[in-house]
Design a protein around this motif. Sequence first.
Motif, PDB file in Angstrom:
ATOM      1  N   ALA A 197      44.995 -60.594   4.000  1.00 30.31           N
ATOM      2  CA  ALA A 197      43.616 -60.644   3.503  1.00 30.31           C
ATOM      3  C   ALA A 197      43.557 -61.130   2.060  1.00 30.31           C
ATOM      4  O   ALA A 197      42.667 -61.910   1.693  1.00 30.31           O
ATOM      5  N   TRP A 198      44.518 -60.679   1.234  1.00 28.49           N
ATOM      6  CA  TRP A 198      44.479 -61.071  -0.173  1.00 28.49           C
ATOM      7  C   TRP A 198      44.586 -62.583  -0.326  1.00 28.49           C
ATOM      8  O   TRP A 198      44.004 -63.174  -1.232  1.00 28.49           O
ATOM      9  N   ARG A 199      45.341 -63.198   0.616  1.00 32.94           N
ATOM     10  CA  ARG A 199      45.549 -64.636   0.508  1.00 32.94           C
ATOM     11  C   ARG A 199      44.262 -65.391   0.882  1.00 32.94           C
ATOM     12  O   ARG A 199      43.945 -66.417   0.279  1.00 32.94           O
ATOM     13  N   ALA A 249      43.121 -75.396   3.302  1.00 32.18           N
ATOM     14  CA  ALA A 249      43.402 -73.999   3.637  1.00 32.18           C
ATOM     15  C   ALA A 249      44.740 -73.856   4.349  1.00 32.18           C
ATOM     16  O   ALA A 249      45.462 -72.872   4.145  1.00 32.18           O
ATOM     17  N   LYS A 250      45.079 -74.821   5.205  1.00 30.01           N
ATOM     18  CA  LYS A 250      46.324 -74.737   5.972  1.00 30.01           C
ATOM     19  C   LYS A 250      47.530 -74.630   5.046  1.00 30.01           C
ATOM     20  O   LYS A 250      48.432 -73.833   5.284  1.00 30.01           O
ATOM     21  N   ALA A 251      47.530 -75.439   3.988  1.00 28.61           N
ATOM     22  CA  ALA A 251      48.657 -75.397   3.059  1.00 28.61           C
ATOM     23  C   ALA A 251      48.659 -74.108   2.246  1.00 28.61           C
ATOM     24  O   ALA A 251      49.692 -73.450   2.094  1.00 28.61           O
ATOM     25  N   PHE A 252      47.493 -73.724   1.714  1.00 28.23           N
ATOM     26  CA  PHE A 252      47.426 -72.554   0.838  1.00 28.23           C
ATOM     27  C   PHE A 252      47.784 -71.264   1.586  1.00 28.23           C
ATOM     28  O   PHE A 252      48.413 -70.362   1.024  1.00 28.23           O
ATOM     29  N   LEU A 253      47.381 -71.170   2.848  1.00 21.59           N
ATOM     30  CA  LEU A 253      47.590 -69.936   3.607  1.00 21.59           C
ATOM     31  C   LEU A 253      48.929 -69.909   4.337  1.00 21.59           C
ATOM     32  O   LEU A 253      49.261 -68.914   4.984  1.00 21.59           O
ATOM     33  N   ASP A 254      49.678 -70.984   4.261  1.00 19.24           N
ATOM     34  CA  ASP A 254      50.989 -71.024   4.899  1.00 19.24           C
ATOM     35  C   ASP A 254      51.875 -69.916   4.322  1.00 19.24           C
ATOM     36  O   ASP A 254      52.125 -69.888   3.122  1.00 19.24           O
ATOM     37  N   LEU A 290      39.545 -68.396  -1.241  1.00 13.44           N
ATOM     38  CA  LEU A 290      38.093 -68.567  -1.333  1.00 13.44           C
ATOM     39  C   LEU A 290      37.564 -68.491  -2.765  1.00 13.44           C
ATOM     40  O   LEU A 290      36.595 -69.169  -3.105  1.00 13.44           O
ATOM     41  N   VAL A 291      38.176 -67.649  -3.603  1.00 14.84           N
ATOM     42  CA  VAL A 291      37.586 -67.424  -4.931  1.00 14.84           C
ATOM     43  C   VAL A 291      38.476 -67.826  -6.103  1.00 14.84           C
ATOM     44  O   VAL A 291      38.002 -67.837  -7.237  1.00 14.84           O
TER      45      VAL A 291
END
Length: 272
Positions: free
Chosen positions: A39-41, A54-59, A46-47
């Motif tokens: 969740a923190w990711r 998003a795909k790269a950042f949340l990997d 988002l903020v």
Amino acid sequence: MSLAALNSWPPWIVMWAVAVVIFVACKLLSWWRALHAPAWRHVAYLVAWPGLDAKAFLDPRPLPRDQRPRVGEWGFAFAKLGLGIALLWGAVPLIPSDLLLLRGWVGMVGVIFVLHFGAFHVLSCAWRTACVNAKPLMVWPVLSGSVSEFWGKRWNTAFRDLTHRFLFRPLAAHLGARAGVAAGFLFSGVVHDLVISVPVRGGYGWPTLYFVVQGLGLLAEKSEAGKRLGLGRGWRGRLFTACVVIGPAFGLFHPPFVLGVVVPFLNAIGAA
């Protein structure tokens, strides 16, 4: 909120409000089918990160060590941030008050250095130090050897990621690459008209025309004639790119916007 109340706002506040609304919409569009991640990711994406990949950042995989920033990159990012601050609060006040257009343009360059080249690069360094894949949004645009390289790989890659994913690829698959290119640049033009022309109620169409020129420039360099002339490589490519990107920029940031939005904004932040 009524339209009358919105009309009572200073144009520079309307400009930032429109920009924030569009950015939030793009952010949510890029995120709503995002990967499973802590969740923190998701909250951080988002903020606390202006990128739209998003795909790269949340990997969840740790960023390879060779892609994390070194001391020199941190210093370079803060140097660009400092340059932007120096332009805004050092150079702009030195420009005579009767040269408002010049004040506005120098101020705009300062804002771009503070945000896109400075603060966003510092954020990229921070996230990559934390092993998160958050690549810089500006990748040496001045080194672009072609119009396609400038818009596709080096300038504001966040917006490029979004338009490539949701406009270019779907349209190119059904209608061909040229339709995808045309849709992407037309969309960019409309978005910029909303942010630039609507708040000041003037200069309508000029930002859209600017991006139409960019699309035509890209298609020209990809044409057989363009390839024979070398418009997409070497010194000719760099010269052609500069002419296409910088030449019509006076229409993108037209005088009504500079005088009606940028200059009052500079006054509001004490930079003029």
